[in-house]
Each structure stands twice: as structure tokens, then as C-alpha cells.
Design a protein around this motif. Structure first.
Motif, short mmCIF file in Angstrom:
data_model
loop_
_atom_site.label_atom_id
_atom_site.label_comp_id
_atom_site.label_asym_id
_atom_site.label_seq_id
_atom_site.Cartn_x
_atom_site.Cartn_y
_atom_site.Cartn_z
N ASP A 196 73.99 25.25 34.96
CA ASP A 196 72.89 25.70 35.82
C ASP A 196 71.77 26.18 34.92
O ASP A 196 71.88 27.23 34.28
CB ASP A 196 73.38 26.81 36.74
CG ASP A 196 72.35 27.22 37.78
OD1 ASP A 196 71.16 26.85 37.63
OD2 ASP A 196 72.72 27.92 38.73
N LEU A 197 70.70 25.44 34.84
CA LEU A 197 69.59 25.78 33.96
C LEU A 197 68.83 27.02 34.41
O LEU A 197 68.04 27.57 33.66
CB LEU A 197 68.62 24.59 33.85
CG LEU A 197 69.18 23.35 33.17
CD1 LEU A 197 68.18 22.21 33.25
CD2 LEU A 197 69.55 23.64 31.74
N THR A 198 69.07 27.47 35.66
CA THR A 198 68.37 28.66 36.14
C THR A 198 69.06 29.94 35.72
O THR A 198 68.50 31.02 35.86
CB THR A 198 68.25 28.64 37.68
OG1 THR A 198 69.56 28.72 38.26
CG2 THR A 198 67.54 27.39 38.17
N VAL A 199 70.28 29.85 35.20
CA VAL A 199 71.02 31.03 34.74
C VAL A 199 70.81 31.18 33.24
O VAL A 199 71.09 30.25 32.48
CB VAL A 199 72.53 30.89 35.04
CG1 VAL A 199 73.31 32.05 34.49
CG2 VAL A 199 72.75 30.74 36.53
N PRO A 200 70.31 32.34 32.79
CA PRO A 200 70.09 32.53 31.36
C PRO A 200 71.41 32.43 30.58
O PRO A 200 72.44 32.90 31.03
CB PRO A 200 69.50 33.93 31.25
CG PRO A 200 69.16 34.35 32.63
CD PRO A 200 69.93 33.49 33.58
#
Length: 92
Positions: A80-84
Motif C-alpha cells: 500500500d503506497l499510501t502507508v509510510p
């Protein structure tokens, strides 16, 4: 000798419009070892999302995607690219 059709290619956004079109075009061009970064806890869930996206694109285009190609030529990774990403450990 380097074989560009066998090198691994990672595709983000594989369930979206552009990513699905890119995967189908790469499969049609003969590329192998595609890696799809997809949100999903299990391989089955991620593959279901990919197949649904690719099937929708295939019906609206001239591309010849065959779902049986996926098992041998595409793997999915839960990402998930939205999770750092976690911070690396400190050097102390």
C-alpha cells in the motif's frame, strides 16, 4: 545474453485503468515475471482484484489478454503506497 522479456517488471496501480492496460500490453508483448503491487491480505484476494480489473479492460480494448497467463507470468505483492514505510533502525 540479456533477455528483456524475462526481466521482472513491477507495476504499481495494477488494478487501476492505466496499470491494468499496462499489464495487458506487457503480457501481449510477451513479457514474463510481472510483479503487481496490490492492496490485499492474501494472494487469492489480490489475484481476484487483478483479474476483475484486467477483464474489464480486455472487454473494452483490442488486447488479447488470456487469464490463464496470470498464474505463470504475474505475481502479486501486498503493498500500500499510501502507508509510510517504517523508519530504518538507528545507527546508535
Amino acid at each position: 545474453m540479456f533477455d528483456s522479456l524475462r526481466c521482472g517488471i513491477a507495476v504499481t496501480g495494477a488494478t487501476g485503468f492505466l496499470g491494468a492496460n499496462l499489464i495487458i500490453a506487457l503480457l501481449d508483448a510477451g513479457y514474463e515475471n510481472l510483479i503487481a503491487l496490490v492492496r490485499g491480505k492474501t494472494e487469492i484476494e489480490r489475484r481476484r482484484k487483478i483479474v476483475e480489473s484486467l477483464d474489464g479492460v480486455r472487454r473494452q480494448s483490442h488486447l488479447k489478454f488470456d487469464p490463464s497467463d496470470l498464474a505463470a507470468r504475474l505475481i502479486t505483492i501486498n503493498y500500500d503506497l499510501t502507508v509510510p514505510a517504517p523508519a530504518p533502525p538507528s545507527a546508535e
